[in-house]
Design a protein around this motif. Sequence first.
Motif, mmCIF file in Angstrom:
data_model
loop_
_atom_site.group_PDB
_atom_site.id
_atom_site.type_symbol
_atom_site.label_atom_id
_atom_site.label_comp_id
_atom_site.label_asym_id
_atom_site.label_seq_id
_atom_site.Cartn_x
_atom_site.Cartn_y
_atom_site.Cartn_z
ATOM 1 N N ARG A 3 0.848 -1.186 0.000
ATOM 2 C CA ARG A 3 0.000 0.000 0.000
ATOM 3 C C ARG A 3 0.881 1.231 0.000
ATOM 4 O O ARG A 3 1.774 1.365 0.802
ATOM 5 C CB ARG A 3 -0.885 0.021 1.227
ATOM 6 N N ILE A 4 0.625 2.126 -0.911
ATOM 7 C CA ILE A 4 1.290 3.420 -0.956
ATOM 8 C C ILE A 4 0.179 4.450 -0.977
ATOM 9 O O ILE A 4 -0.566 4.536 -1.950
ATOM 10 C CB ILE A 4 2.223 3.546 -2.171
ATOM 11 N N GLY A 5 0.055 5.195 0.111
ATOM 12 C CA GLY A 5 -1.081 6.103 0.232
ATOM 13 C C GLY A 5 -2.347 5.277 0.280
ATOM 14 O O GLY A 5 -2.456 4.339 1.043
ATOM 15 N N CYS A 6 -3.306 5.596 -0.572
ATOM 16 C CA CYS A 6 -4.546 4.827 -0.597
ATOM 17 C C CYS A 6 -4.559 3.831 -1.756
ATOM 18 O O CYS A 6 -5.543 3.173 -1.992
ATOM 19 C CB CYS A 6 -5.747 5.769 -0.675
ATOM 20 N N TRP A 7 -3.449 3.712 -2.458
ATOM 21 C CA TRP A 7 -3.373 2.811 -3.606
ATOM 22 C C TRP A 7 -2.650 1.534 -3.224
ATOM 23 O O TRP A 7 -1.725 1.544 -2.448
ATOM 24 C CB TRP A 7 -2.632 3.469 -4.767
ATOM 25 N N SER A 8 -3.037 0.420 -3.806
ATOM 26 C CA SER A 8 -2.361 -0.857 -3.593
ATOM 27 C C SER A 8 -1.608 -1.225 -4.858
ATOM 28 O O SER A 8 -2.129 -1.082 -5.965
ATOM 29 C CB SER A 8 -3.366 -1.958 -3.281
ATOM 30 N N LEU A 9 -0.390 -1.674 -4.681
ATOM 31 C CA LEU A 9 0.415 -2.116 -5.812
ATOM 32 C C LEU A 9 0.528 -3.632 -5.774
ATOM 33 O O LEU A 9 0.657 -4.207 -4.695
ATOM 34 C CB LEU A 9 1.825 -1.511 -5.735
ATOM 35 N N PRO A 10 0.501 -4.295 -6.923
ATOM 36 C CA PRO A 10 0.685 -5.748 -6.917
ATOM 37 C C PRO A 10 2.109 -6.085 -6.489
ATOM 38 O O PRO A 10 3.031 -5.308 -6.700
ATOM 39 C CB PRO A 10 0.429 -6.148 -8.374
ATOM 40 N N ALA A 11 2.259 -7.234 -5.867
ATOM 41 C CA ALA A 11 3.582 -7.688 -5.451
ATOM 42 C C ALA A 11 4.423 -8.001 -6.686
ATOM 43 O O ALA A 11 3.918 -8.490 -7.694
ATOM 44 C CB ALA A 11 3.457 -8.935 -4.583
ATOM 45 N N GLU A 12 5.695 -7.693 -6.599
ATOM 46 C CA GLU A 12 6.617 -8.090 -7.653
ATOM 47 C C GLU A 12 6.996 -9.548 -7.411
ATOM 48 O O GLU A 12 6.959 -10.024 -6.277
ATOM 49 C CB GLU A 12 7.860 -7.201 -7.633
ATOM 50 N N ILE A 13 7.388 -10.240 -8.471
ATOM 51 C CA ILE A 13 7.700 -11.671 -8.372
ATOM 52 C C ILE A 13 9.048 -11.953 -8.995
ATOM 53 O O ILE A 13 9.362 -11.463 -10.083
ATOM 54 C CB ILE A 13 6.622 -12.522 -9.080
ATOM 55 N N ILE A 14 9.846 -12.750 -8.286
ATOM 56 C CA ILE A 14 11.090 -13.297 -8.839
ATOM 57 C C ILE A 14 10.889 -14.803 -8.920
ATOM 58 O O ILE A 14 10.601 -15.447 -7.905
ATOM 59 C CB ILE A 14 12.308 -12.982 -7.950
#
Length: 81
Positions: A3-14
């Motif tokens: 979560r950054i502010g009120c936005w959610s970012l998808p997890a990065e994947i390796i």
Amino acid sequence: MARIGCWSLPAEIIDARGLKCPLPVLKMEKRLEAMASGATLNVLATDPMAKIDIPLFCRQNGHQCSLVTQDDAINFSIIKG
């Protein structure tokens, strides 16, 4: 999701399946350097040593780490500290 502010970012994947340690840790370390605090990184690995090496790296560097074993792979969920 991070979560950054009120936005959610998808997890990065390796996808480090098939790689022997220390390669999964090195790939994870490099990716984490470029990520913001609080971001989530998922690492998929098959090397049994990753169960020791990845959580140890995370503890030493202030990141949260949880793992789940799925079929033949280990899925690490890392939240950057």
